[in-house]
Enzyme design. Structure first.
Site, short mmCIF file in Angstrom:
data_model
loop_
_atom_site.label_atom_id
_atom_site.label_comp_id
_atom_site.label_asym_id
_atom_site.label_seq_id
_atom_site.Cartn_x
_atom_site.Cartn_y
_atom_site.Cartn_z
N TYR A 129 0.80 -1.22 0.00
CA TYR A 129 0.00 0.00 0.00
C TYR A 129 0.84 1.28 0.00
O TYR A 129 0.34 2.36 0.25
CB TYR A 129 -0.94 0.02 1.22
CG TYR A 129 -2.00 -1.07 1.24
CD1 TYR A 129 -2.03 -2.07 0.28
CD2 TYR A 129 -2.97 -1.09 2.23
CE1 TYR A 129 -3.00 -3.07 0.31
CE2 TYR A 129 -3.95 -2.08 2.26
CZ TYR A 129 -3.95 -3.07 1.31
OH TYR A 129 -4.91 -4.05 1.34
N LYS A 180 4.00 -14.29 4.82
CA LYS A 180 3.93 -15.31 3.77
C LYS A 180 5.36 -15.55 3.29
O LYS A 180 5.69 -15.45 2.11
CB LYS A 180 3.03 -14.79 2.63
CG LYS A 180 2.68 -15.81 1.59
CD LYS A 180 1.71 -16.88 2.05
CE LYS A 180 1.52 -17.92 0.97
NZ LYS A 180 0.79 -19.10 1.44
N ASP A 213 -2.31 -17.59 5.28
CA ASP A 213 -3.43 -18.46 4.90
C ASP A 213 -3.83 -19.37 6.05
O ASP A 213 -5.01 -19.55 6.35
CB ASP A 213 -3.10 -19.25 3.62
CG ASP A 213 -1.69 -19.81 3.61
OD1 ASP A 213 -0.86 -19.38 4.44
OD2 ASP A 213 -1.39 -20.67 2.77
N ASP A 237 -4.96 -5.54 6.74
CA ASP A 237 -6.20 -4.97 6.23
C ASP A 237 -7.29 -6.04 6.18
O ASP A 237 -8.42 -5.85 6.64
CB ASP A 237 -5.92 -4.41 4.82
CG ASP A 237 -7.08 -3.63 4.26
OD1 ASP A 237 -8.01 -3.30 5.02
OD2 ASP A 237 -7.06 -3.33 3.05
N ASP A 241 -10.56 -7.15 9.27
CA ASP A 241 -11.99 -7.15 8.96
C ASP A 241 -12.61 -8.50 9.30
O ASP A 241 -13.73 -8.57 9.81
CB ASP A 241 -12.24 -6.81 7.49
CG ASP A 241 -12.37 -5.30 7.28
OD1 ASP A 241 -12.00 -4.53 8.20
OD2 ASP A 241 -12.83 -4.88 6.21
#
Ligand code: ATP
Length: 349
Positions: A129, A180, A213, A237, A241
């Site tokens: 980002y 990751k 994951d 992000d 949520d």
């Protein structure tokens, strides 16, 4: 006296901030509030979002409370970029702090889960980002679109250090690094090295690691196993949520954009919700919990807990707005919470 800049913004942001200020007022703390008009109305009237002299003025505050920005009359992105992102980047708010705590077991969609109390420490300025990249041969069949993932040692070190320090200060037991690194073998190798190197200085804190994951699955299957989670921008992000839904949804989710050495801003996670704005239906609890985070950050830890406890009481008693299955209006919930924290009820513990 601590100075708080209040930016109610647009839509339900204005309504929920009014209630949150009531709750804060009820605590009679040495706080001074100054309101700023930034948002859609101000933009439509003046053509301005947030100017350099506004930033100059804001820098002398101890914290910012923000409602929400966004309005159907303004092209998407203008207010978000011109206000929210500008504040985050200008004041280098490099931590996005997102607690996901289940205050009442009836509000999780998970079966038989009660014990969810996770704090996400999301890197807020780098990663995918950071805005680095570009197009080649745009709008042709040879088009290439590149979005670079920026990871600096300084950026990774400061977020990992914040997570460790936060865990220590709050008496938390474990920090999990979520990355990751099995696929992003350069970018997240840096995260791995920094996490384990820096982690050596925090012997009192347990450290572990999950691939993003696997962590997403475990968050749903066994959220009780997590404590503090530190993670790069994009994973944070998405996961925050997910975690917000596990702990009651948008009506209860609050966040802090923090620069521990500078200015920090606290806000509900939800937006301006134009569909329900002005109808007295907005749930003020997320903004009230953002105030709890703000007070905690300013050192009013006990008062922060009192506010959280009052929200738990309202949930238990069913004193709720329609989004949570209740029939109360925004103002009624605000009044109720203000009465509780003001000492009218036995919430001191
Ligand atoms: P954006 O996030 O892009 O600013 P938004 O405000 O429309 O847009 P969200 O905040 O994601 O979007 O909210 C989605 C919907 O959830 C809203 O339109 C509203 O119906 C509901 N909602 C969000 N926050 C609240 C709240 N505090 N109280 C009641 N309903 C809410």
């Amino acid at each position: 006296m601590k100075k708080i800049a209040v930016i109610p913004g647009d839509g339900i942001g204005r309504e929920t901030v009014t209630e949150a200020l009531k709750v804060m007022d009820a605590l009679s703390l040495p706080l001074q509030f100054d309101e700023f008009p930034f948002g859609a109305e101000y933009y439509l009237k003046t053509g301005k979002t947030l100017e350099d002299d506004d930033l100059e003025e804001l820098k002398d505050f101890d914290a910012i409370l923000l409602g929400a920005v966004g309005d159907p009359r303004v092209k998407p992105g203008i207010l978000e970029r011109g206000i929210l992102l500008k504040l985050r980047f200008h004041f280098d708010m490099y931590v996005n702090l997102r607690p996901a705590k289940l205050l009442d077991a009836r509000f999780t969609p998970l079966k038989n889960k009660r014990d969810i109390d996770i704090v996400f420490v999301r890197e807020n300025t780098e990663g995918l980002y950071a805005g680095s990249g570009g197009f080649l041969h745009k709008n042709t069949e040879y088009e290439v679109a590149i979005q670079e993932m920026i990871n600096t040692r300084r950026g990774v070190e400061r977020i990992v250090r914040f997570a460790m320090e936060y865990a220590r200060k709050k008496g938390r037991k474990k920090v999990t690094l979520c990355d990751k690194s099995n696929v992003l073998t350069y970018a997240h190798d840096l995260w791995q090295r920094v996490f384990w190197e820096l982690g050596k200085r925090y012997e009192d804190i347990k450290k572990d690691h999950e691939y993003v994951d696997a962590l997403a699955m475990k968050l749903v299957r066994s959220p009780e196993r997590f404590d503090v989670i530190v993670t790069p921008n994009m994973f944070g992000d998405i996961l925050t949520d997910l975690a917000a839904e596990l702990t009651g949804g948008l009506g209860l989710a609050a966040s802090g954009n923090i620069n521990p050495e500078g200015l920090s801003m606290f806000e509900p996670v939800h937006g301006s919700a134009p569909d329900i704005a002005g109808k007295g239906m907005a749930n003020p609890m997320a903004t009230v919990l953002a105030v709890s985070m703000l007070l905690d950050f300013l050192g009013f830890e006990r008062e922060a807990k009192v506010i959280e406890h009052a929200v738990s009481t309202a949930l238990r008693e069913g004193f709720l707005t329609p989004d949570m299955g209740g029939d109360k209006r925004t103002e009624e919930v605000g009044d109720y919470l203000a009465r509780l924290v003001g000492g009218g009820e036995d919430v001191w513990f």
